[in-house]
Design an enzyme around this catalytic site. Sequence first.
Site, PDB file in Angstrom:
ATOM      1  N   HIS A  60      45.958 -59.518  13.414  1.00 35.53           N
ATOM      2  CA  HIS A  60      44.822 -60.334  13.885  1.00 35.53           C
ATOM      3  C   HIS A  60      45.318 -61.579  14.615  1.00 35.53           C
ATOM      4  O   HIS A  60      45.257 -62.699  14.096  1.00 35.53           O
ATOM      5  CB  HIS A  60      43.945 -60.726  12.686  1.00 35.53           C
ATOM      6  CG  HIS A  60      42.559 -61.113  13.077  1.00 35.53           C
ATOM      7  ND1 HIS A  60      41.435 -60.711  12.386  1.00 35.53           N
ATOM      8  CD2 HIS A  60      42.095 -61.881  14.089  1.00 35.53           C
ATOM      9  CE1 HIS A  60      40.361 -61.208  12.964  1.00 35.53           C
ATOM     10  NE2 HIS A  60      40.738 -61.934  13.997  1.00 35.53           N
ATOM     11  N   HIS A  62      45.064 -63.869  18.149  1.00 35.21           N
ATOM     12  CA  HIS A  62      44.408 -64.168  19.437  1.00 35.21           C
ATOM     13  C   HIS A  62      45.469 -64.753  20.357  1.00 35.21           C
ATOM     14  O   HIS A  62      45.952 -65.867  20.114  1.00 35.21           O
ATOM     15  CB  HIS A  62      43.251 -65.153  19.235  1.00 35.21           C
ATOM     16  CG  HIS A  62      42.144 -64.584  18.407  1.00 35.21           C
ATOM     17  ND1 HIS A  62      41.156 -63.788  18.938  1.00 35.21           N
ATOM     18  CD2 HIS A  62      41.895 -64.663  17.077  1.00 35.21           C
ATOM     19  CE1 HIS A  62      40.330 -63.409  17.969  1.00 35.21           C
ATOM     20  NE2 HIS A  62      40.751 -63.926  16.827  1.00 35.21           N
ATOM     21  N   LEU A  63      45.819 -64.021  21.391  1.00 36.31           N
ATOM     22  CA  LEU A  63      46.932 -64.440  22.264  1.00 36.31           C
ATOM     23  C   LEU A  63      46.448 -65.059  23.569  1.00 36.31           C
ATOM     24  O   LEU A  63      47.243 -65.568  24.350  1.00 36.31           O
ATOM     25  CB  LEU A  63      47.868 -63.259  22.516  1.00 36.31           C
ATOM     26  CG  LEU A  63      48.485 -62.674  21.229  1.00 36.31           C
ATOM     27  CD1 LEU A  63      49.350 -61.461  21.534  1.00 36.31           C
ATOM     28  CD2 LEU A  63      49.288 -63.725  20.479  1.00 36.31           C
ATOM     29  N   ASN A  94      39.291 -60.537  22.501  1.00 34.07           N
ATOM     30  CA  ASN A  94      38.355 -61.510  23.101  1.00 34.07           C
ATOM     31  C   ASN A  94      39.048 -62.404  24.124  1.00 34.07           C
ATOM     32  O   ASN A  94      39.055 -63.627  24.021  1.00 34.07           O
ATOM     33  CB  ASN A  94      37.638 -62.337  22.022  1.00 34.07           C
ATOM     34  CG  ASN A  94      38.580 -63.140  21.147  1.00 34.07           C
ATOM     35  OD1 ASN A  94      39.757 -62.816  21.039  1.00 34.07           O
ATOM     36  ND2 ASN A  94      38.069 -64.188  20.522  1.00 34.07           N
ATOM     37  N   ASP A 151      36.097 -58.389  17.758  1.00 35.18           N
ATOM     38  CA  ASP A 151      36.369 -59.626  17.022  1.00 35.18           C
ATOM     39  C   ASP A 151      36.049 -60.900  17.807  1.00 35.18           C
ATOM     40  O   ASP A 151      36.257 -60.989  19.013  1.00 35.18           O
ATOM     41  CB  ASP A 151      37.820 -59.694  16.568  1.00 35.18           C
ATOM     42  CG  ASP A 151      38.051 -60.933  15.716  1.00 35.18           C
ATOM     43  OD1 ASP A 151      37.367 -61.054  14.689  1.00 35.18           O
ATOM     44  OD2 ASP A 151      38.852 -61.795  16.108  1.00 35.18           O
ATOM     45  N   HIS A 178      34.314 -57.844  12.550  1.00 34.95           N
ATOM     46  CA  HIS A 178      34.120 -59.278  12.300  1.00 34.95           C
ATOM     47  C   HIS A 178      32.692 -59.375  11.770  1.00 34.95           C
ATOM     48  O   HIS A 178      31.738 -59.220  12.532  1.00 34.95           O
ATOM     49  CB  HIS A 178      34.287 -60.029  13.622  1.00 34.95           C
ATOM     50  CG  HIS A 178      33.892 -61.464  13.595  1.00 34.95           C
ATOM     51  ND1 HIS A 178      34.771 -62.479  13.903  1.00 34.95           N
ATOM     52  CD2 HIS A 178      32.707 -62.065  13.325  1.00 34.95           C
ATOM     53  CE1 HIS A 178      34.155 -63.647  13.805  1.00 34.95           C
ATOM     54  NE2 HIS A 178      32.892 -63.424  13.469  1.00 34.95           N
ATOM     55  N   HIS A 231      39.038 -60.777   8.090  1.00 30.07           N
ATOM     56  CA  HIS A 231      38.885 -62.111   7.489  1.00 30.07           C
ATOM     57  C   HIS A 231      37.716 -62.253   6.497  1.00 30.07           C
ATOM     58  O   HIS A 231      36.797 -63.043   6.706  1.00 30.07           O
ATOM     59  CB  HIS A 231      38.802 -63.201   8.553  1.00 30.07           C
ATOM     60  CG  HIS A 231      37.964 -62.888   9.775  1.00 30.07           C
ATOM     61  ND1 HIS A 231      36.698 -62.369   9.724  1.00 30.07           N
ATOM     62  CD2 HIS A 231      38.237 -63.033  11.096  1.00 30.07           C
ATOM     63  CE1 HIS A 231      36.232 -62.216  10.947  1.00 30.07           C
ATOM     64  NE2 HIS A 231      37.143 -62.605  11.805  1.00 30.07           N
ATOM     65  N   ASP A 304      44.444 -64.401  11.835  1.00 27.38           N
ATOM     66  CA  ASP A 304      43.380 -64.880  12.728  1.00 27.38           C
ATOM     67  C   ASP A 304      43.882 -66.079  13.542  1.00 27.38           C
ATOM     68  O   ASP A 304      43.145 -67.047  13.787  1.00 27.38           O
ATOM     69  CB  ASP A 304      42.097 -65.228  11.976  1.00 27.38           C
ATOM     70  CG  ASP A 304      40.881 -65.283  12.914  1.00 27.38           C
ATOM     71  OD1 ASP A 304      41.048 -65.035  14.131  1.00 27.38           O
ATOM     72  OD2 ASP A 304      39.776 -65.582  12.429  1.00 27.38           O
ATOM     73  N   HIS A 308      43.518 -73.088  20.325  1.00 24.08           N
ATOM     74  CA  HIS A 308      42.546 -73.695  21.253  1.00 24.08           C
ATOM     75  C   HIS A 308      43.189 -74.937  21.857  1.00 24.08           C
ATOM     76  O   HIS A 308      43.806 -75.731  21.136  1.00 24.08           O
ATOM     77  CB  HIS A 308      41.249 -74.083  20.528  1.00 24.08           C
ATOM     78  CG  HIS A 308      40.430 -72.897  20.136  1.00 24.08           C
ATOM     79  ND1 HIS A 308      39.730 -72.141  21.057  1.00 24.08           N
ATOM     80  CD2 HIS A 308      40.218 -72.310  18.935  1.00 24.08           C
ATOM     81  CE1 HIS A 308      39.112 -71.153  20.437  1.00 24.08           C
ATOM     82  NE2 HIS A 308      39.389 -71.220  19.143  1.00 24.08           N
TER      83      HIS A 308
HETATM   84  O1  DOR Z   1      37.332 -68.893  14.296  1.00 26.87           O
HETATM   85  C1  DOR Z   1      37.506 -67.923  14.986  1.00 26.87           C
HETATM   86  N1  DOR Z   1      38.132 -68.016  16.170  1.00 26.87           N
HETATM   87  N2  DOR Z   1      37.039 -66.746  14.590  1.00 26.87           N
HETATM   88  C2  DOR Z   1      37.062 -65.672  15.394  1.00 26.87           C
HETATM   89  O2  DOR Z   1      36.661 -64.627  14.968  1.00 26.87           O
HETATM   90  C3  DOR Z   1      37.524 -65.792  16.782  1.00 26.87           C
HETATM   91  C4  DOR Z   1      38.506 -66.856  16.890  1.00 26.87           C
HETATM   92  C5  DOR Z   1      38.833 -67.232  18.315  1.00 26.87           C
HETATM   93  O3  DOR Z   1      39.020 -66.334  19.137  1.00 26.87           O
HETATM   94  O4  DOR Z   1      38.975 -68.419  18.595  1.00 26.87           O
END
Ligand code: DOR
Length: 427
Positions: A60, A62-63, A94, A151, A178, A231, A304, A308
């Site tokens: 899990h 996010h790249l 995503n 997700d 999710h 999660h 997860d 950001h």
């Molecule tokens: O908090 C989250 N951030 N939950 C998710 O399911 C997606 C993720 C994101 O891509 O930032």
Amino acid sequence: MADAGSLVIKGGQVVDATGERTADVVVVDGRITAVGTGLSADRTLDATGCIVAPGLVDIHSHLREPGKEEAETVETGARGAALGGYTAILAMPNTTPAIDSAAVVQQVLELGRPAPCDVFSSGAITVGRGGEQLAPMAEMAALGVRIFTDDGAGVQDNGLMRRAMEYASGLGVTLAQHCEDDALCGGGHMHEGEWSARLGIPGQPAEAEELMVMRDIALARLTGCRIHFQHLSTAGSVAMVRAAIASGLPVTAEATPHHFTLTHAECQGYDPVFKVNPPLRTAADVDAVKGALADGTIGIIATDHAPHAPETKELPFDQAPPGMLGLETALALALTELDLPVQQVLAALSWNPAAAIGVGDLHGLPVEAGNPANLCVIDPEATWTVRGSAMASRSTNTPFEGRELRGKVRHTVLHGEPVVVAGEPQR
Ligand code: DOR
């Protein structure tokens, strides 16, 4: 005589799915060639006082690439993963565009090729993760995609989810959900409860997750499709998954380090670094998640990892995006916070997730001659302080800033080559 180019990981305690033993591990041409005592080779990695384990596997991550390279790239995410002991990670879909076609799967796999960790791709269940039309899962499965998920969002439409499950069964792939009911979550930014009331922040009730868990268990019964819950964060979800597994349904689940360590009380300073979906819950929920990890109801720890860019996480709580970094802290949080035998922690971080995403022929394998050399060497007693600015990630949004943790990755070996040595990236 040592072979040319051979490597020995020396003086460690091997821990894998078969048990524990003191042994040196010799690696040649990407494979383990010998496990025993008094072994030597051309190069040596010191593992004195360390655990030598199969590399960790995160299902899990996010790249952010393609589309949000200011927050992370496949390369920076993979470097953080290697530093965290991972030899394989699964990219979440995503991105922009979403990973919902063979072309984008190809792109992510290509980007991952030179990375210091194997990068596998998930695929979206629906086109653009829009929840309206099934994505071309077969063409993605033909490229090796084994996990499909929207997700970042759950599939809201019951009929569409049923069709996705029927289709997935035929393809022999797993759907990962999710679990959040949009109608109940809408406008919420944290867990709905005591703290959301005190802070005046609209909340998301536990039931928003639990309704979807309940629905998907029912659909697993109807379709026979394997469903994986991402999660999990509430005591109610955990109880339903436990009952579903007991009744023989093909259900698996993961928990994140933040959901087994932090509660909604962390939000009291209005710091968006604690904003995440699903949200941080109550102490009773944290205890339930820990209990589920202990009894095997939840067999997988997944990060997860959600980078950001700093300017977005500096927005007010209700405007900031949800998500937290995870790849460089997951192992240490599990070792520090879970009162579990090391082998059980490693099962949840390595061989169970490897099996769940269908990469168990390469990752998570026992440390035995003949197996691929995807390994990590962990100093279980080393303590260190979490600093977002010191991470390989392009982002710094760790909710564990300043926390002292126990357990540090000393070396990571990918396909026989050291990619982290003495805590330093080699590429
Ligand atoms: O908090 C989250 N951030 N939950 C998710 O399911 C997606 C993720 C994101 O891509 O930032």
